[in-house]
Design an enzyme around this catalytic site. Structure first.
Site, mmCIF file in Angstrom:
data_model
loop_
_atom_site.group_PDB
_atom_site.id
_atom_site.type_symbol
_atom_site.label_atom_id
_atom_site.label_comp_id
_atom_site.label_asym_id
_atom_site.label_seq_id
_atom_site.Cartn_x
_atom_site.Cartn_y
_atom_site.Cartn_z
ATOM 1 N N SER A 178 37.984 36.843 43.906
ATOM 2 C CA SER A 178 37.829 38.417 44.022
ATOM 3 C C SER A 178 36.538 38.372 45.005
ATOM 4 O O SER A 178 36.474 37.700 46.132
ATOM 5 C CB SER A 178 37.774 38.960 43.170
ATOM 6 N N GLU A 285 44.887 43.230 44.897
ATOM 7 C CA GLU A 285 45.564 41.960 45.131
ATOM 8 C C GLU A 285 46.294 42.118 46.438
ATOM 9 O O GLU A 285 46.359 40.986 47.050
ATOM 10 C CB GLU A 285 46.283 41.609 43.958
ATOM 11 N N HIS A 316 45.502 41.512 40.284
ATOM 12 C CA HIS A 316 44.337 40.905 40.356
ATOM 13 C C HIS A 316 43.765 40.629 38.655
ATOM 14 O O HIS A 316 43.352 41.544 37.885
ATOM 15 C CB HIS A 316 43.376 42.021 40.710
#
Length: 338
Positions: A178, A285, A316
């Site tokens: 991330s 995501e 995510h």
């Protein structure tokens, strides 16, 4: 510790739960353009050892070190190499990095994955919303008392300190997810003498796609009320330096592992992360997937190779990143042992 998370009131959290749709919109816009460019008492040590190694927990042991920094002492969790080698993997945290533990140490089995590989795991603590960059100023939207200087910490202060413990300054890999996905690539790109491999899992890898700066702004405000403009002015040299699509040429011949899922939820456990609801985890995501595909096209245009993994459905979350670390492991070890 100075790296605290803001406590966001329930009303504020509710107000942010609609931004998954905005993130999905940003990812859709990005598709339309080409690429532009286990815990022991802390070990307190406040000076870099002058001759080393002067200390080492028994091989395979665990320590928490307080490392001097211009940001103030930074806590670093360390799982030492099983047989005392000098190799190290830096595991960087995500956007909501906590001030007590690096999430790799409790959300994943990272330590177990590498326990027989004779490599030290280095897990810095803190840095919420920092993107592990050197900021131009302290954030002015949340009363931050000091300016983030994370790149300096990770590439000078920390490796200099760890050298006194027998950890190499030059035989390292860096892994991010991330927020820290593009940071891992950036650190490796600009510090090739330090890092032999970089991995990015679910990272936003094209910062100049339409809507990306505002998407990043919303993410940072939602995670600690940090101001993106304090990190770098819009499209300034400092901003461009953080865009993987811009610094991509500097990644030539660097072993890399890059992955992103498609944002579709599964029925697997931990389908969303922390306070994120599923819609937000899907949106983030999706952005990661779109920008990772764009970044792959950018690298291809430059003749730069990397290992890519697109596992399909997934949002995510840490379980996905734990699995990606396992997949990346042989490539990381090959680079460090090469």
């Amino acid at each position: 510790m100075r790296f605290g998370r803001s406590v966001v009131p329930e009303a504020s959290r509710q107000a942010h739960r609609g931004w998954g749709a905005r993130l999905l919109a940003a990812s859709a816009a990005a598709l339309a353009i080409p690429t532009a460019a286990a815990v022991a008492a802390p070990t307190i040590a406040m000076a870099v050892p002058v001759a080393g190694p002067v200390h080492r927990t028994p091989a395979g042991g665990y320590d928490e070190l307080m490392v001097p920094s211009e940001m103030g002492p930074v806590k670093v969790q360390v799982k030492w190499a099983s047989n005392g080698s000098n190799k190290a993997i830096y595991l960087l945290d995500g956007l909501r990095a906590r001030d007590d533990q690096n999430a790799w140490s409790f959300e994943t089995n990272a330590q177990q994955q590498f326990e027989n590989d004779d490599v030290t795991l280095v897990m810095p603590v803190g840095g919420q919303s920092s993107w592990y960059a050197d900021w131009t100023s302290a954030s002015n939207t949340n009363g931050q008392k000091y300016t983030y200087k994370w790149e300096t910490f990770l590439t000078k202060e920390l490796p200099d300190f760890l050298a006194g413990y027998g950890v190499s300054r030059t035989n390292n890999a860096v892994v991010g997810l991330s927020m820290s996905g593009p940071a891992a690539l950036r650190l490796a790109a600009f510090h090739r003498d330090q890092f032999k491999h970089a991995s990015s899992f679910s990272g936003p890898l094209n910062w100049n796609a339409p809507g990306m700066r505002e998407a990043i702004r919303v993410m940072m405000l939602d995670s600690g009320r940090f101001n993106v403009d304090s990190m770098a002015a819009p499209w300034s040299p400092a901003w461009l330096r953080m865009d993987p699509a811009v610094f991509a040429p500097q990644l030539k011949n660097l072993p890399m592992y890059i992955s992103a899922a498609n944002g579709l939820p599964t029925d697997a456990p931990n389908s969303a992360v922390g306070v994120f609801n599923t819609a937000n985890a899907m949106g983030i995501e999706a952005i990661s997937m779109v920008t990772t595909r764009l970044f792959q096209a950018r690298l291809n245009s430059l003749g730069i190779n990397a290992v890519y993994d697109y596992p399909g459905a997934g949002v995510h979350n840490w379980k996905n990143w734990e699995q990606e670390l396992f997949k990346a492991r042989p490539y990381i070890l090959a680079a460090l042992n090469g």
